[in-house]
Design a protein around this motif. Structure first.
Motif, PDB file in Angstrom:
ATOM      1  N   GLY A   1       0.323  -1.186   0.121  1.00 39.60           N
ATOM      2  CA  GLY A   1       0.135   0.064   0.088  1.00 39.60           C
ATOM      3  C   GLY A   1       0.271   1.330   0.022  1.00 39.60           C
ATOM      4  N   ILE A   2       2.075   1.323   0.542  1.00 38.78           N
ATOM      5  CA  ILE A   2       2.982   1.844   0.012  1.00 38.78           C
ATOM      6  C   ILE A   2       3.228   1.894  -0.738  1.00 38.78           C
ATOM      7  CG2 ILE A   2       5.192   3.883   1.453  1.00 38.78           C
ATOM      8  CD1 ILE A   2       2.421   2.810   2.787  1.00 38.78           C
ATOM      9  N   GLU A   3       3.947   3.178  -1.532  1.00 41.14           N
ATOM     10  CA  GLU A   3       4.977   3.220  -3.265  1.00 41.14           C
ATOM     11  C   GLU A   3       5.967   3.112  -2.057  1.00 41.14           C
ATOM     12  OE1 GLU A   3       6.163   6.457  -6.881  1.00 41.14           O
ATOM     13  OE2 GLU A   3       4.704   7.331  -5.181  1.00 41.14           O
ATOM     14  N   ILE A   4       7.335   2.533  -3.173  1.00 41.00           N
ATOM     15  CA  ILE A   4       8.427   2.206  -2.359  1.00 41.00           C
ATOM     16  C   ILE A   4       9.485   2.621  -4.105  1.00 41.00           C
ATOM     17  CG2 ILE A   4      10.244   0.687  -1.536  1.00 41.00           C
ATOM     18  CD1 ILE A   4       7.880   1.327   0.700  1.00 41.00           C
ATOM     19  N   ARG A   5      10.116   3.502  -3.359  1.00 43.03           N
ATOM     20  CA  ARG A   5      11.245   3.836  -4.362  1.00 43.03           C
ATOM     21  C   ARG A   5      12.675   3.592  -3.987  1.00 43.03           C
ATOM     22  NH1 ARG A   5       9.122   9.655  -5.526  1.00 43.03           N
ATOM     23  NH2 ARG A   5       6.938   9.937  -6.662  1.00 43.03           N
ATOM     24  N   PHE A   6      13.017   2.196  -4.695  1.00 39.20           N
ATOM     25  CA  PHE A   6      14.793   2.234  -4.947  1.00 39.20           C
ATOM     26  C   PHE A   6      15.119   2.625  -5.301  1.00 39.20           C
ATOM     27  CE2 PHE A   6      12.198  -2.020  -3.969  1.00 39.20           C
ATOM     28  CZ  PHE A   6      12.014  -1.943  -2.812  1.00 39.20           C
ATOM     29  N   ARG A   7      16.921   3.426  -4.571  1.00 39.97           N
ATOM     30  CA  ARG A   7      18.023   3.518  -4.925  1.00 39.97           C
ATOM     31  C   ARG A   7      18.918   2.677  -5.253  1.00 39.97           C
ATOM     32  NH1 ARG A   7      17.360   9.169  -5.065  1.00 39.97           N
ATOM     33  NH2 ARG A   7      16.325  10.093  -3.815  1.00 39.97           N
ATOM     34  N   MET A   8      19.756   2.640  -5.239  1.00 45.61           N
ATOM     35  CA  MET A   8      21.250   1.980  -5.437  1.00 45.61           C
ATOM     36  C   MET A   8      22.449   2.848  -6.114  1.00 45.61           C
ATOM     37  SD  MET A   8      21.700  -1.931  -7.810  1.00 45.61           S
ATOM     38  CE  MET A   8      22.949  -0.900  -9.032  1.00 45.61           C
ATOM     39  N   GLY A   9      23.137   2.547  -5.992  1.00 48.17           N
ATOM     40  CA  GLY A   9      24.786   2.954  -5.940  1.00 48.17           C
ATOM     41  C   GLY A   9      25.289   2.239  -7.488  1.00 48.17           C
ATOM     42  N   MET A  10      25.228   2.384  -8.709  1.00 52.21           N
ATOM     43  CA  MET A  10      26.036   1.959  -9.845  1.00 52.21           C
ATOM     44  C   MET A  10      26.652   2.706  -9.773  1.00 52.21           C
ATOM     45  SD  MET A  10      25.821   0.806 -12.268  1.00 52.21           S
ATOM     46  CE  MET A  10      23.605   0.380 -13.186  1.00 52.21           C
ATOM     47  N   GLU A  11      26.661   4.050  -9.836  1.00 52.02           N
ATOM     48  CA  GLU A  11      28.398   4.988  -9.059  1.00 52.02           C
ATOM     49  C   GLU A  11      29.470   5.213 -10.367  1.00 52.02           C
ATOM     50  OE1 GLU A  11      27.889   5.504  -6.606  1.00 52.02           O
ATOM     51  OE2 GLU A  11      27.983   3.565  -5.411  1.00 52.02           O
ATOM     52  N   THR A  12      29.176   4.292 -11.561  1.00 55.13           N
ATOM     53  CA  THR A  12      29.216   4.737 -13.194  1.00 55.13           C
ATOM     54  C   THR A  12      28.880   3.372 -13.891  1.00 55.13           C
ATOM     55  OG1 THR A  12      30.964   4.695 -15.163  1.00 55.13           O
ATOM     56  CG2 THR A  12      31.753   3.948 -12.934  1.00 55.13           C
ATOM     57  N   PHE A  13      28.672   3.764 -14.764  1.00 51.94           N
ATOM     58  CA  PHE A  13      28.334   2.943 -16.628  1.00 51.94           C
ATOM     59  C   PHE A  13      28.459   1.752 -16.628  1.00 51.94           C
ATOM     60  CE2 PHE A  13      23.914   4.760 -15.070  1.00 51.94           C
ATOM     61  CZ  PHE A  13      23.115   4.388 -15.618  1.00 51.94           C
ATOM     62  N   ASP A  14      30.226   2.959 -16.361  1.00 53.88           N
ATOM     63  CA  ASP A  14      31.769   2.158 -16.866  1.00 53.88           C
ATOM     64  C   ASP A  14      32.200   0.582 -16.433  1.00 53.88           C
ATOM     65  OD1 ASP A  14      34.620   1.647 -17.476  1.00 53.88           O
ATOM     66  OD2 ASP A  14      33.955   3.241 -19.086  1.00 53.88           O
ATOM     67  N   ASP A  15      31.604  -0.770 -16.383  1.00 51.64           N
ATOM     68  CA  ASP A  15      32.098  -2.200 -16.050  1.00 51.64           C
ATOM     69  C   ASP A  15      33.698  -2.067 -15.715  1.00 51.64           C
ATOM     70  OD1 ASP A  15      29.378  -2.465 -15.861  1.00 51.64           O
ATOM     71  OD2 ASP A  15      29.655  -3.600 -17.778  1.00 51.64           O
ATOM     72  N   ASP A  16      34.489  -1.524 -16.708  1.00 49.71           N
ATOM     73  CA  ASP A  16      35.729  -1.903 -15.616  1.00 49.71           C
ATOM     74  C   ASP A  16      36.222  -0.702 -14.941  1.00 49.71           C
ATOM     75  OD1 ASP A  16      36.022  -3.820 -18.027  1.00 49.71           O
ATOM     76  OD2 ASP A  16      36.493  -2.284 -19.705  1.00 49.71           O
ATOM     77  N   PHE A  17      35.490   0.616 -14.956  1.00 48.30           N
ATOM     78  CA  PHE A  17      36.017   1.187 -14.213  1.00 48.30           C
ATOM     79  C   PHE A  17      35.007   1.210 -13.325  1.00 48.30           C
ATOM     80  CE2 PHE A  17      36.626   5.607 -12.003  1.00 48.30           C
ATOM     81  CZ  PHE A  17      38.082   5.891 -11.851  1.00 48.30           C
ATOM     82  N   ARG A  18      33.707   0.682 -12.702  1.00 49.51           N
ATOM     83  CA  ARG A  18      33.947   0.750 -11.114  1.00 49.51           C
ATOM     84  C   ARG A  18      33.355  -0.603 -10.272  1.00 49.51           C
ATOM     85  NH1 ARG A  18      29.147  -2.406 -13.491  1.00 49.51           N
ATOM     86  NH2 ARG A  18      28.434  -0.416 -14.188  1.00 49.51           N
ATOM     87  N   ILE A  19      34.224  -1.495 -11.234  1.00 51.06           N
ATOM     88  CA  ILE A  19      34.713  -2.404 -10.994  1.00 51.06           C
ATOM     89  C   ILE A  19      36.574  -2.750 -10.083  1.00 51.06           C
ATOM     90  CG2 ILE A  19      36.041  -5.053 -11.083  1.00 51.06           C
ATOM     91  CD1 ILE A  19      33.498  -5.558 -12.869  1.00 51.06           C
ATOM     92  N   ASN A  20      37.334  -1.745 -11.494  1.00 57.48           N
ATOM     93  CA  ASN A  20      38.668  -1.759 -10.956  1.00 57.48           C
ATOM     94  C   ASN A  20      39.121  -0.582 -10.132  1.00 57.48           C
ATOM     95  OD1 ASN A  20      39.399  -4.163 -12.710  1.00 57.48           O
ATOM     96  ND2 ASN A  20      39.063  -2.953 -14.452  1.00 57.48           N
ATOM     97  N   SER A  21      37.710   0.596 -10.195  1.00 55.47           N
ATOM     98  CA  SER A  21      38.485   1.405  -9.514  1.00 55.47           C
ATOM     99  C   SER A  21      37.879   1.675  -7.922  1.00 55.47           C
ATOM    100  CB  SER A  21      38.030   2.969 -10.171  1.00 55.47           C
ATOM    101  OG  SER A  21      39.547   2.912 -11.566  1.00 55.47           O
ATOM    102  N   TYR A  22      36.516   1.147  -8.875  1.00 51.21           N
ATOM    103  CA  TYR A  22      35.215   0.774  -7.310  1.00 51.21           C
ATOM    104  C   TYR A  22      35.637  -0.274  -6.770  1.00 51.21           C
ATOM    105  CZ  TYR A  22      34.206   5.954  -9.002  1.00 51.21           C
ATOM    106  OH  TYR A  22      33.774   7.095  -9.662  1.00 51.21           O
ATOM    107  N   ASN A  23      36.414  -0.727  -7.126  1.00 50.59           N
ATOM    108  CA  ASN A  23      36.034  -2.563  -6.323  1.00 50.59           C
ATOM    109  C   ASN A  23      34.128  -2.965  -5.720  1.00 50.59           C
ATOM    110  OD1 ASN A  23      37.264  -4.870  -5.960  1.00 50.59           O
ATOM    111  ND2 ASN A  23      37.339  -4.405  -3.963  1.00 50.59           N
ATOM    112  N   LYS A  24      33.867  -1.671  -7.586  1.00 51.74           N
ATOM    113  CA  LYS A  24      32.338  -2.913  -6.817  1.00 51.74           C
ATOM    114  C   LYS A  24      31.879  -3.737  -8.055  1.00 51.74           C
ATOM    115  CE  LYS A  24      27.881  -0.424  -5.863  1.00 51.74           C
ATOM    116  NZ  LYS A  24      27.709   0.950  -4.522  1.00 51.74           N
TER     117      LYS A  24
END
Length: 234
Positions: free
Chosen positions: A115-138
């Motif tokens: 009954g409540i509108e739920i809005r989810f946020r997520m830390g994407m940080e960047t859409f560049d997969d390599d930078f996300r993985i190699n620089s942010y360790n995500k």
């Protein structure tokens, strides 16, 4: 000493609470010192959170819950207290944070807060997969198919900008992709925080000269300082 409750009174008016939680399931992001707020004591977590939730008035009908991890790391008693407060204060919209690994479990939260509108946020940080993985360790990659699923499941993503190694082109593409796929984006300009990720001040100057107009864009929350939301744990 931190501040755990605030009101956002400009665009997207809402109340915001910073709650304690169990350790972030992932907990390896190289830019994050936020997980120091985690605890393994359920009693301590609930005790802090119940006090913070007492401050919620419901005046905007919107509550954002952030914690150092995902909504799934909040104890069940804290979730029950949020549910009680939401009902008592007639809150219609709830924001929660999630980590990528939980993307297929979001209906559990939607059903719990029926009954409540739920809005989810997520830390994407960047859409560049390599930078996300190699620089942010995500450590996740996002296919077109997954991006399509995420655009249905998530209300918004957070982008981390102006870190060493990033380029102007990456930042431009990130903002473009974020606005293409999601209803809203939060852009965090990185601030040095004793982690190994470092701020690029030249990129900051460029970013502010090029993108400061985004403060007027309804779909964008631009955090020039990570304390701009008014809640933080020192």
């Amino acid at each position: 000493m931190g501040i755990r409750y605030n009101k956002i009174t400009d665009k997207h008016q809402r109340e915001i609470v910073l709650l304690k939680s169990f350790p972030c399931k992932y907990g390896k992001c190289s830019f994050c010192n936020y997980i120091e707020d985690n605890s393994t004591s359920e009693e301590e977590i609930n005790s802090v959170n119940f006090e913070v939730l007492k401050e919620v008035t419901g005046e905007y009908g919107v509550l954002e819950v952030i914690n150092s991890g995902s909504v799934f790391e909040l104890p069940s008693d804290t979730l029950a207290e949020i549910k009680k407060v939401v009902k008592e204060k007639n809150i219609k919209t709830l924001y929660f944070e999630i980590y990528y690994g939980y993307i297929k479990r979001l209906n559990e939260i939607r059903e719990y807060f029926d009954g409540i509108e739920i809005r989810f946020r997520m830390g994407m940080e960047t859409f560049d997969d390599d930078f996300r993985i190699n620089s942010y360790n995500k450590n996740f990659r996002v296919s077109d198919e997954m991006l399509s699923l995420m655009s249905k499941e998530l209300y918004s993503v957070c982008l981390l900008v102006c870190t060493k190694g990033q380029t102007k082109e990456m930042i431009e593409k990130d903002i473009e992709m974020g606005l293409k796929y999601f209803k809203a984006i939060t852009i965090n300009i990185f601030i040095d925080n004793e982690t190994k990720v470092k701020r690029d001040n030249e990129l900051v100057k460029w970013f502010i000269s090029k993108y400061s107009h985004l403060t007027k864009d309804d779909r964008v929350e631009l955090l020039i300082d990570n304390k701009d939301l008014g809640v933080f744990e020192q």
